[in-house]
Motif scaffolding. Structure first.
Motif, PDB file in Angstrom:
ATOM      1  N   GLU A 143       0.861  -1.181   0.000  1.00 43.25           N
ATOM      2  CA  GLU A 143       0.000   0.000   0.000  1.00 43.25           C
ATOM      3  C   GLU A 143       0.898   1.232   0.000  1.00 43.25           C
ATOM      4  O   GLU A 143       1.817   1.328   0.826  1.00 43.25           O
ATOM      5  N   THR A 163       0.565   4.244   1.063  1.00 44.18           N
ATOM      6  CA  THR A 163       0.626   5.022   2.313  1.00 44.18           C
ATOM      7  C   THR A 163       1.491   4.316   3.357  1.00 44.18           C
ATOM      8  O   THR A 163       2.271   4.959   4.060  1.00 44.18           O
ATOM      9  N   ASP A 164       1.349   2.981   3.439  1.00 49.44           N
ATOM     10  CA  ASP A 164       2.185   2.221   4.387  1.00 49.44           C
ATOM     11  C   ASP A 164       3.648   2.295   3.977  1.00 49.44           C
ATOM     12  O   ASP A 164       4.536   2.461   4.805  1.00 49.44           O
ATOM     13  N   LYS A 201     -11.804   9.126   8.345  1.00 47.87           N
ATOM     14  CA  LYS A 201     -10.852   8.017   8.147  1.00 47.87           C
ATOM     15  C   LYS A 201     -10.451   7.450   9.503  1.00 47.87           C
ATOM     16  O   LYS A 201      -9.970   8.189  10.376  1.00 47.87           O
ATOM     17  N   TYR A 224      -8.251   4.372  11.511  1.00 54.17           N
ATOM     18  CA  TYR A 224      -7.192   3.359  11.396  1.00 54.17           C
ATOM     19  C   TYR A 224      -7.354   2.368  12.535  1.00 54.17           C
ATOM     20  O   TYR A 224      -7.631   2.746  13.668  1.00 54.17           O
ATOM     21  N   THR A 272      -3.199  12.505   6.210  1.00 53.70           N
ATOM     22  CA  THR A 272      -4.309  11.596   5.881  1.00 53.70           C
ATOM     23  C   THR A 272      -5.200  12.217   4.807  1.00 53.70           C
ATOM     24  O   THR A 272      -5.575  11.546   3.835  1.00 53.70           O
ATOM     25  N   ASN A 312      -3.470  12.191   1.508  1.00 50.85           N
ATOM     26  CA  ASN A 312      -3.460  10.821   0.967  1.00 50.85           C
ATOM     27  C   ASN A 312      -4.802  10.453   0.349  1.00 50.85           C
ATOM     28  O   ASN A 312      -4.862   9.798  -0.695  1.00 50.85           O
ATOM     29  N   LEU A 313      -5.881  10.890   1.015  1.00 46.95           N
ATOM     30  CA  LEU A 313      -7.223  10.569   0.491  1.00 46.95           C
ATOM     31  C   LEU A 313      -7.492  11.324  -0.811  1.00 46.95           C
ATOM     32  O   LEU A 313      -8.019  10.757  -1.770  1.00 46.95           O
ATOM     33  N   ASP A 350      -5.081   6.456  -0.512  1.00 48.92           N
ATOM     34  CA  ASP A 350      -5.824   5.749   0.538  1.00 48.92           C
ATOM     35  C   ASP A 350      -7.321   5.974   0.283  1.00 48.92           C
ATOM     36  O   ASP A 350      -7.687   6.818  -0.537  1.00 48.92           O
ATOM     37  N   LYS A 351      -8.144   5.208   0.994  1.00 49.37           N
ATOM     38  CA  LYS A 351      -9.596   5.340   0.802  1.00 49.37           C
ATOM     39  C   LYS A 351     -10.259   5.789   2.100  1.00 49.37           C
ATOM     40  O   LYS A 351      -9.868   5.318   3.179  1.00 49.37           O
ATOM     41  N   GLN A 398     -13.124   7.219  -4.548  1.00 50.77           N
ATOM     42  CA  GLN A 398     -12.956   6.284  -3.423  1.00 50.77           C
ATOM     43  C   GLN A 398     -13.189   4.826  -3.805  1.00 50.77           C
ATOM     44  O   GLN A 398     -12.815   3.926  -3.075  1.00 50.77           O
ATOM     45  N   ARG A 407      -6.699  -0.733  -7.074  1.00 57.84           N
ATOM     46  CA  ARG A 407      -5.288  -0.338  -6.973  1.00 57.84           C
ATOM     47  C   ARG A 407      -4.727   0.142  -8.316  1.00 57.84           C
ATOM     48  O   ARG A 407      -4.051   1.166  -8.388  1.00 57.84           O
TER      49      ARG A 407
END
Lengths: 417, 237
Positions: free
Chosen positions: A409, A411-412, B11, B13, B48, B51-52, B57-58, B72, B76
């Motif tokens: 991923e 982001t990771d 978001k 985690y 975050t 990234n979205l 990221d979602k 969203q 990949r």
């Protein structure tokens, strides 16, 4: 694609020492396989050549049941004139056959007038025999070494060296051969020892030689008989298909009981060296398995390290828009490049090694055969397949790390410390 | 019409049994060719949100629309292709590829993402390298460049594909103050030259003053949005 390989090469060069050591390890594996294949192949080829060209012939045809009882040299399993004619017809019609020669195998008592011992004899038609076994005279020592035109003449016998030494017989001496014919009656004839022959591996390698006409006289054959037909092919590589065709052609002939009249065997069934040859092949395959393990573990190790060291970089690649497939291709390209470098280096050093071994030939003895020289060689087909194996293993070893990289991923990966 | 719209985005985690809410009900709109900054302390949700927006990221909840496209639900590969065509990225740690020269680093997205011809690539790479003042350093590898030079190369790499949006997560955090200001002004100059929307995050008060729109985040919530008029003289310093 070229750009991907260019980047892959640069990534490999990033850790020069690690890449060099890994490449060296794989190169050594490839080198060992090439040298072993070259040496073992040369040894095998030479031994098969010695056995088939000097004594056994590539193929032998007998009356059905002879080979299973050949140790007792049974005279009642000889082929008559009619049988030999049928075999000749089959051989003439097969284009793969180069030559054939009839032989009579017999056991006799050899006497030098003071001692007597057993001897196995191969009675040959010398003109035909040299066409089937062109190296038959190479292991013989004659009285008239340079002037001799025929391998053996009527009234002459060639005896095995160990037997000659044991009985203190020299070339030129007179001896007596006494033999039982198939009816059990005994006959003896005087012979001159024309030469001494070295033994070769296998039961048929300890035989003496005499002229086929003398054998018929000694055995008091009223009608001409032979024990076997020795066959030589135009191309040894066609042994299996030629054997199959000959076997099928001979199968049409039945005896009075309706069973096959003849049996045919390749040298592989007749010589114990075939088991050694199989062992050599097994050892060669083992070397390849070891090499595959080296390549697999080395490249897997390098690629796993490579992925773990470059997690953030993979994250950046992914963020920029590199698709998972291209990330996978990049890491696969690294593994393939590493394999390719090692293949090229291994092949070059391996060929150089073969070249050097051909300059300084290796002398060895096998059984009672001395002064054998190994001239290793390796075919381009073998090099090609070796390279294909290494390359395939390189791809296989890179798959898991490359897949892992492609599945990260972003982001990771970007947050990885 | 807004280029980027985030509606009620949250978001969460999960780390083991611990659930961390990084963003909570954030709604924001970003106009084309804007020079936007997300500011706030560490852990406020700046990275975050970037990234979205950048399809890295979602969201757990809410909707993000980029150029009219809901992002969203991209898988990949689709997300990677979309990022390559629509976004440029600048990272805090530069993340240049160490085995490639400055030129090759800038060229990389064109090779791996755009599949353009060598002549097209060369023209575009040289143009952006010149724009960021790194033409003379083009053959140097990242380890031969200073921090400021590396970030200039990173800006060039982000711009070379002509993206509509450049996302920069703390682009000046690893730079000294003077270089940081130089880089952020370079980014704005690039916005002016290429009409590219720049969105960056920072917690440096001086740097955030360079933005035309400042969105302040705290504990995952958008607490303030401010439009600023940056004087041309200030921008050109």
């Amino acid at each position: 694609m070229i750009r991907i390989f260019k980047i892959a090469l640069r990534n490999l060069m990033r850790y020069k020492r690690r890449t060099l050591l890994t490449s060296l390890l794989i190169t050594m594996g490839v080198l060992c396989v090439i040298l072993f294949s070259g040496l073992s192949g040369s040894f095998k080829g030479m031994m098969i050549g010695q056995i088939t060209d000097a004594n056994l012939a590539q193929i032998q045809i007998h009356k059905k049941g002879y080979v299973s009882s050949m140790d007792s040299i049974p005279l009642n399993l000889n082929l008559n004139k009619k049988g030999y004619a049928k075999i000749e017809d089959v051989l003439k019609s097969n284009p793969a056959v180069q030559a054939w020669a009839p032989r009579i195998k017999l056991g006799a008592m050899l006497s030098n007038y003071s001692e007597t011992t057993n001897i196995r004899l191969n009675a040959i038609d010398p003109e035909k025999e040299v066409k089937v076994c062109p190296a038959v005279s190479d292991r013989m020592a004659f009285v008239e070494k340079d002037t001799r035109e025929k391998l053996i003449r009527p009234g002459e016998v060639i005896i095995p060296d160990k037997l000659a030494k044991g009985m203190k017989i020299k070339a030129g001496d007179s001896v007596v051969l006494v033999a039982n014919n198939k009816d059990g009656s005994v006959n003896g004839l005087n012979f001159t020892v024309a030469g001494i022959t070295e033994t070769v591996v296998g039961p048929q390698g300890k035989e003496g030689y005499m002229h086929i006409k003398d054998a018929r006289a000694l055995l008091r054959m009223e009608k001409p008989e032979i024990t076997e037909v020795a066959v030589r092919l135009k191309n040894f590589d066609t042994l299996t298909p030629a054997y199959k065709k000959l076997k099928a052609a001979l199968a049409q002939f039945k005896n009075k009981k309706g069973k096959p009249a003849f049996e045919i065997h390749t040298w592989e069934k007749l010589s114990p060296f075939y088991n050694i040859a199989k062992m050599i092949d097994l050892m060669s395959a083992s070397m390849k398995v070891i090499m595959v393990s080296i390549v697999l573990i080395s490249i897997l190790n390098v690629m796993i390290m490579s992925v773990y060291e470059r997690v953030r970089e993979i994250g950046a690649m992914s963020a920029i828009g590199t698709t998972p497939g291209k990330i996978m291709a990049l890491f696969l390209a690294e593994g393939i490049t590493l394999g390719l470098i090692s293949i090229v280096a291994g092949n070059i050093i391996g060929l150089a090694g073969i070249f050097i071994l051909n300059i300084y030939k290796i002398e060895f003895a096998f059984g009672r055969m001395d002064n054998l020289l190994l001239a290793p060689s390796v075919s381009f087909v073998e090099l090609f397949w070796l390279s294909v194996i290494v390359l395939s293993v390189s791809v296989f070893a890179s798959l898991q790390p490359a897949w892992k990289a492609s599945k990260m991923e972003p982001t990771d990966a970007l947050g990885h410390v | 019409m807004a280029l980027i719209t985030a509606e009620d985005v949250s978001k969460n985690y999960h780390t083991g049994e611990i659930n961390t809410q990084a963003l909570s009900g954030v709604s924001v709109e970003i106009e084309p060719a804007a020079f936007v900054s997300f500011v706030g302390p560490s852990g406020s949700g700046k990275t975050t949100l970037l990234n979205l927006i950048g399809c890295l990221d979602k969201p757990t909840q809410g909707k993000i629309s980029v150029d009219g496209r809901s992002v969203q639900d991209l898988n990949r590969k689709q997300a990677a292709v979309f990022r390559g065509s629509f976004f440029g990225f600048i990272f805090q740690a530069f993340n240049l590829f160490p085995v490639l020269s400055a030129y090759e680093n800038v060229e990389y997205p064109l090779v791996m993402v755009k599949n353009e011809t060598a002549s097209e690539r060369s023209e575009q790479v040289l143009k952006v390298l010149e724009a960021v003042g790194m033409l003379e350093q083009k053959d140097k590898r990242p380890d031969q460049l200073s921090g400021g030079q590396k970030q200039r190369v990173a800006v060039a790499r982000a711009l070379v594909t002509r993206p509509k949006v450049v996302l920069a997560d703390e682009p000046t955090a690893n730079l000294d103050h003077k270089t940081a200001v130089t880089v952020i002004r370079l980014m704005r100059a690039m916005r002016d030259e290429f009409d590219t929307t720049f969105i960056f995050s920072t917690h440096d008060p001086t740097i955030m003053q360079e933005a035309e729109i400042i969105h302040t985040l705290k504990d995952g919530k958008l607490i303030n949005s401010e439009k600023r008029l940056v004087r041309a003289t200030e921008a050109q310093k």
